[in-house]
Design a protein around this motif. Structure first.
Motif, short mmCIF file in Angstrom:
data_model
loop_
_atom_site.label_atom_id
_atom_site.label_comp_id
_atom_site.label_asym_id
_atom_site.label_seq_id
_atom_site.Cartn_x
_atom_site.Cartn_y
_atom_site.Cartn_z
N MET A 1 0.83 -1.20 0.00
CA MET A 1 0.00 0.00 0.00
C MET A 1 0.86 1.25 0.00
O MET A 1 0.52 2.26 -0.62
N GLN A 2 1.98 1.21 0.69
CA GLN A 2 2.89 2.35 0.70
C GLN A 2 3.42 2.62 -0.71
O GLN A 2 3.49 3.76 -1.16
N ALA A 3 3.77 1.53 -1.40
CA ALA A 3 4.28 1.67 -2.77
C ALA A 3 3.18 2.20 -3.69
O ALA A 3 3.44 3.04 -4.57
N LEU A 4 1.94 1.71 -3.52
CA LEU A 4 0.83 2.19 -4.34
C LEU A 4 0.57 3.67 -4.08
O LEU A 4 0.30 4.44 -5.00
N LYS A 5 0.64 4.07 -2.81
CA LYS A 5 0.44 5.48 -2.47
C LYS A 5 1.51 6.35 -3.11
O LYS A 5 1.20 7.39 -3.72
N GLU A 6 2.75 5.94 -3.00
CA GLU A 6 3.85 6.72 -3.58
C GLU A 6 3.69 6.83 -5.09
O GLU A 6 3.91 7.89 -5.68
N GLY A 7 3.30 5.72 -5.73
CA GLY A 7 3.11 5.74 -7.18
C GLY A 7 2.01 6.71 -7.59
O GLY A 7 2.14 7.44 -8.58
N LEU A 8 0.90 6.73 -6.83
CA LEU A 8 -0.21 7.62 -7.13
C LEU A 8 0.21 9.08 -6.94
O LEU A 8 -0.11 9.94 -7.77
N ILE A 9 0.92 9.37 -5.86
CA ILE A 9 1.36 10.75 -5.62
C ILE A 9 2.32 11.20 -6.71
O ILE A 9 2.23 12.33 -7.20
N MET A 10 3.24 10.33 -7.11
CA MET A 10 4.19 10.70 -8.16
C MET A 10 3.48 10.95 -9.48
O MET A 10 3.84 11.86 -10.24
N PHE A 11 2.44 10.17 -9.76
CA PHE A 11 1.65 10.40 -10.98
C PHE A 11 1.00 11.77 -10.93
O PHE A 11 1.00 12.52 -11.92
N ILE A 12 0.44 12.14 -9.78
CA ILE A 12 -0.21 13.43 -9.62
C ILE A 12 0.80 14.56 -9.77
O ILE A 12 0.52 15.59 -10.41
N LEU A 13 1.98 14.40 -9.20
CA LEU A 13 3.01 15.43 -9.30
C LEU A 13 3.44 15.66 -10.76
O LEU A 13 3.79 16.77 -11.14
N HIS A 14 3.40 14.60 -11.55
CA HIS A 14 3.78 14.73 -12.96
C HIS A 14 2.60 15.19 -13.83
O HIS A 14 2.82 15.71 -14.93
N SER A 15 1.36 14.99 -13.37
CA SER A 15 0.19 15.26 -14.21
C SER A 15 -0.42 16.63 -14.00
O SER A 15 -1.12 17.13 -14.89
N PHE A 16 -0.20 17.23 -12.84
CA PHE A 16 -0.73 18.57 -12.56
C PHE A 16 0.45 19.55 -12.49
O PHE A 16 1.36 19.37 -11.68
N LYS A 17 0.40 20.56 -13.34
CA LYS A 17 1.51 21.51 -13.42
C LYS A 17 1.76 22.16 -12.07
O LYS A 17 0.84 22.63 -11.40
N ASN A 18 3.03 22.18 -11.65
CA ASN A 18 3.41 22.77 -10.38
C ASN A 18 4.77 23.43 -10.49
O ASN A 18 5.39 23.41 -11.56
N ASN A 19 5.23 24.02 -9.41
CA ASN A 19 6.49 24.77 -9.44
C ASN A 19 7.72 23.88 -9.60
O ASN A 19 8.84 24.39 -9.75
#
Length: 336
Positions: free
Chosen positions: A180-198
């Motif tokens: 679950m920790q790995a799945l959470k990290e993967g989801l967060i990394m996807f979001i960081l790459h998919s939504f434009k940020n600083n």
């Protein structure tokens, strides 16, 4: 230790909903739906300080935020609509859209009658940890998302990921924390790459990867060769070696001609084979698999048979026959 578990809730009264959110550290004034009615149901999977969930409300509902929640909420309505009032203005999400909000800025929220939606809440502390893994160093500033909306395929991916996380958490019979920790990290990394940020430019530029050295990969390999904790994750290995996940993967491909996951599995399979062949071995093959960090005996047998061309029990039988000469295990070629 962080909690990773699935639960289901059905609330018919504002008071019960207020108590529920208060238990999770959210001091909110819950608002009923049309004609003062209230019903709200959700299936949620806690991921430490973050969570994913699927919610439905026939009456509709809303809330006023009383405290500062330091994290980001992604909402994907499937029917009905969601509206927010924040420090920067008002905005809403219709069915089929995906909206990311900084919860520190939200003042009020309203969900229409008949609404169904998928949610992902990511605590800022989890975002910080993932940024450190991606960069190979702690981020200097807080992540600021420059866009609060995503494309349709992004919404579809997130919904699918949430469904899989909840399904796995609800039905898996094996220890789920590391997965679950790995799945959470993967989801967060996807979001960081998919939504434009600083940090988008840095994250998407391969030139920004901290180049791994043979020494840093040696440190990572030593940890994996001597640690048999079934909960050990590649993220923890990267942190131990002072590398980002991308740099760790690049280094193992360059200096070991394999991947970190394959190397870890090979190290544990070789350890298991050594134990199985020991003349004084008193453990069963299942006990040895657990001692070597395999939480799933079926998968251990499958990997072992594929690597050494025999079942672990066959190897164990050899330990009582001193005339058997062992060839060098095929998996050991990655451990030098």
């Amino acid at each position: 230790m962080e909690s990773y578990q699935v639960s289901q809730h059905a609330m018919k009264h504002v008071d019960s909903a207020s108590e529920h959110f208060l238990l999770h550290g959210n001091q909110m004034e819950i608002l009923p739906g049309g004609e003062g009615k209230f019903d709200y149901s959700k299936r949620i999977c806690m991921l430490g300080h973050s969570f994913v969930g699927c919610s439905v409300s026939a009456s509709g509902w809303g809330y006023l935020v009383r405290n500062e929640i330091d994290g980001f909420l992604i909402s994907i309505p499937h029917s009905g609509s969601l509206q927010w009032r924040s420090t920067s203005g008002r905005f809403n999400a219709e069915a089929g859209s995906v909206i990311l909000t900084d919860q520190r800025e939200i003042k009020t929220a309203r969900y229409s009658a008949g609404v169904t939606y998928t949610s992902v809440y990511i605590s800022n502390s989890d975002v910080y940890k993932c940024m450190a893994l991606l960069l190979g160093r702690p981020p200097k500033t807080r992540v600021v998302f420059l866009s609060n909306s995503g494309e349709l395929w992004v919404a579809q991916f997130i919904v699918s990921a949430v469904d899989n996380i909840i399904r796995y958490g609800a039905h898996s019979s094996t220890p789920i924390q590391s997965v679950m920790q790995a799945l959470k990290e993967g989801l967060i990394m996807f979001i960081l790459h998919s939504f434009k940020n600083n940090y988008s430019q840095v994250l998407n530029d391969p030139k920004t990867i901290v180049q791994p050295s043979p020494h840093s990969i040696k440190i990572a390999a030593e940890l994996m060769s001597n640690n048999y904790d079934p909960g050990l994750t590649i993220s923890e290995v990267a942190i131990h070696a002072g590398l980002s996940i991308r740099a760790l993967q690049l280094g193992f491909r360059r200096f070991k001609d394999t991947t970190p996951i394959a190397f870890l599995r090979s190290a544990r399979l070789n350890k298991a084979r050594t134990m199985l062949l020991a003349s004084d071995c008193t453990n069963t093959s299942k006990e040895i698999s657990e001692l070597c960090g395999f939480s799933n005996y079926y998968l251990f047998c499958r990997y072992y048979s594929k690597t050494f061309f025999e079942h672990p029990n066959t190897t164990l039988a050899k330990s009582s026959d001193p005339t058997v000469l062992e060839d060098t295990p095929r998996a050991s070629r990655w451990l030098n």
